[in-house]
Every structure is written in C-alpha cells, then in structure tokens.
Design an enzyme around this catalytic site. Structure first.
Site, PDB file in Angstrom:
ATOM      1  N   SER A   1       2.446  -1.237  -1.864  1.00  0.00           N
ATOM      2  CA  SER A   1       3.254  -0.554  -2.882  1.00  0.00           C
ATOM      3  C   SER A   1       4.484  -0.001  -2.203  1.00  0.00           C
ATOM      4  O   SER A   1       4.478   0.283  -0.995  1.00  0.00           O
ATOM      5  CB  SER A   1       2.454   0.593  -3.519  1.00  0.00           C
ATOM      6  OG  SER A   1       3.285   1.430  -4.321  1.00  0.00           O
TER       7      SER A   1
ATOM      8  N   TYR B   1      -3.216   7.928  -2.460  1.00  0.00           N
ATOM      9  CA  TYR B   1      -2.644   6.625  -2.801  1.00  0.00           C
ATOM     10  C   TYR B   1      -1.500   6.279  -1.851  1.00  0.00           C
ATOM     11  O   TYR B   1      -1.442   5.175  -1.291  1.00  0.00           O
ATOM     12  CB  TYR B   1      -2.154   6.628  -4.246  1.00  0.00           C
ATOM     13  CG  TYR B   1      -1.585   5.308  -4.704  1.00  0.00           C
ATOM     14  CD1 TYR B   1      -2.427   4.265  -5.082  1.00  0.00           C
ATOM     15  CD2 TYR B   1      -0.213   5.091  -4.752  1.00  0.00           C
ATOM     16  CE1 TYR B   1      -1.917   3.042  -5.498  1.00  0.00           C
ATOM     17  CE2 TYR B   1       0.308   3.878  -5.164  1.00  0.00           C
ATOM     18  CZ  TYR B   1      -0.544   2.855  -5.537  1.00  0.00           C
ATOM     19  OH  TYR B   1      -0.027   1.648  -5.944  1.00  0.00           O
TER      20      TYR B   1
END
Length: 257
Positions: free
Chosen positions: A148, A164
């Site tokens: 990401s 995350y």
C-alpha cells in the site's frame, strides 16, 4: 519474443488470496482474462461462491477455497488443494489483508496481533510454502505482494491505523529481502502499492479523506475497477522478467508530490 508473447499467461496457475471481492477480484479478473487458471481464497464461503460464479461467466477456470490465512496451520492443506487441481502454482498474489482503526496510545493488543498476523505473517508462511513446493523446484515463479502507499509514508493526521501502516511498510521491505534471496531460483518478487481504492475495508476511511486525496493527486482521481489490472498482469508476465524487489505505486501520483 514479441511483446504480445511477453504478456501472455496462457496455462499459468495463479493463486490469489482475498480473491473474492475488491482488489483481489479485480486482479483475478485480469489474470484470468490473460489465460491463467485461477485459485482464489477467502474466509467467507458465500462471497467466494459469488466470485467464482462471476469469474466463470467471464470464461475463467476457477478453484475457490474457503481458508483463513490467519490460521497458519491451514496453509499447507490449502496449497494441497491447488496442487491437486492444477499441479503447480506459477503466480502467487498475496492480497488478503486487514486493518483496524484506533489511536496508537489506545491500540488494543489483539488488534495489533490480528493485523500483523494476517498482513505480514501469513504472507511469509504462504510464500514459503508455495516456493518450497513449486517455485524453487521449477526454477520459476512470480510473487506479487499487495502492499500500500501506506507502507511508503506516514499516515494523515486524522488517520489512526498504526498496525496497518506498519504491516505495509514491512510488506515493502519483505519484498526487497525475498527478491534478493530467491532471485537465484528465477523467482521475481515485487509489490504493488495501491493508493485509495473504494473497497469494503477502506469505506470508512475514504469518507474522511477522499476529497483531500483527489485534490492533491496529480491525476485528480482515486482508483477504480480497472486500475490494478495492468500492473498485476505486467508483474505476473515475462514482460517483467528483469524486474524484482520493486514496489510499484498505483495511486494517481499522490506519492510523487
């Protein structure tokens, strides 16, 4: 070899985790269209069945496996099912992931373990299993880790997803380290770093940040239903045979400014 031949994936076997919806399903569509036999995994049987039916309508050959990657002991049996059906695994897309929002100072222990366990531990355990049994003996493989843009920079001031962000940073360097170690086996290991794409996991966050992201991105848009397809086909194909250890941002240019 012609350019068309470089991108062909006819007969290759691709395993896509988290392949029942969102980015995983989008990438499964792309690989299937280019000729791959598909194995998709997810936790929820109903979503998996729906995805399988959708892909079969597109003409893809699909094996759907209900599996919880957070339970590492299930990984060998899941790989067994793919090998029993297709004989090998040429392409592994490590897409399954989780997030949890909470301020770092209040972040629950169980949330940290859940996110890191799925986003980091399972990626290693599955990559190791597939490599041992298929890619290293065959001296061929393509591993694509879905990281990401969160792994390339810190979070926005109004976003509290410390686990995350940490896990996706780990995915980027995991990609580099594994590429360095497994290049001798002709295994390419690369990462895709999506920016903001609408998905079930990102829905709440997008409500907060979408307007700001669109205004800052050079392309003035967020990701759509087709925007990962070219990247995953490129990294899965021989067109990328001289590329390994790289993290490709697919984010409308947001990380460039």
């Amino acid at each position: 070899m012609s350019v068309r031949e470089l991108f062909k994936l006819d007969g290759r076997v691709a395993l896509i985790t988290g392949g029942s919806r969102g980015l995983g399903l989008q990438m499964a569509e792309a690989l299937g269209e280019m000729g791959c036999k598909l194995a998709i995994t997810a936790r929820k049987a109903d979503e998996l069945a729906e995805a399988k039916a959708h892909l079969e309508k597109l003409g893809c050959e699909v094996l759907a496996i209900v599996n919880d990657l957070a339970k590492a002991e299930q990984i060998p049996a899941m790989v067994d099912q793919v090998l029993q059906r297709f004989g090998t695994i040429d392409i592994l897309v490590n897409n399954a992931g989780a997030t949890w929002g909470a301020p770092a100072e209040e972040y629950p222990d169980e949330a940290w373990r859940k996110v890191l366990g799925l986003n980091v531990d399972s990626v290693f355990f599955l990559s190791r299993e597939v490599a041992r049994r298929c890619m290293i003996p065959n001296k061929f493989g393509k591993i694509i880790n879905i990281a990401s843009v969160a792994g390339l920079r810190g979070s926005a001031t109004n976003v509290s997803t410390i686990a995350y962000h940490t896990s996706k940073g780990a995915a980027v360097n995991f990609t580099r380290a594994l590429a360095s170690e497994w290049g001798k086996y002709n295994i390419n290991v690369n990462a895709i770093c999506p920016g903001f794409f609408p998905s079930k996991m990102s829905a709440g966050l997008l409500e907060k940040v979408a307007e700001g992201v669109i205004s800052r991105a050079p392309l003035h848009r967020i990701g759509g239903d087709e925007d990962l397809k070219g990247a995953v086909v490129f990294l899965a194909s021989e067109a990328s045979r001289h590329i390994t250890g790289q993290a490709l941002a697919v984010d409308g240019g947001i990380t460039a400014v």
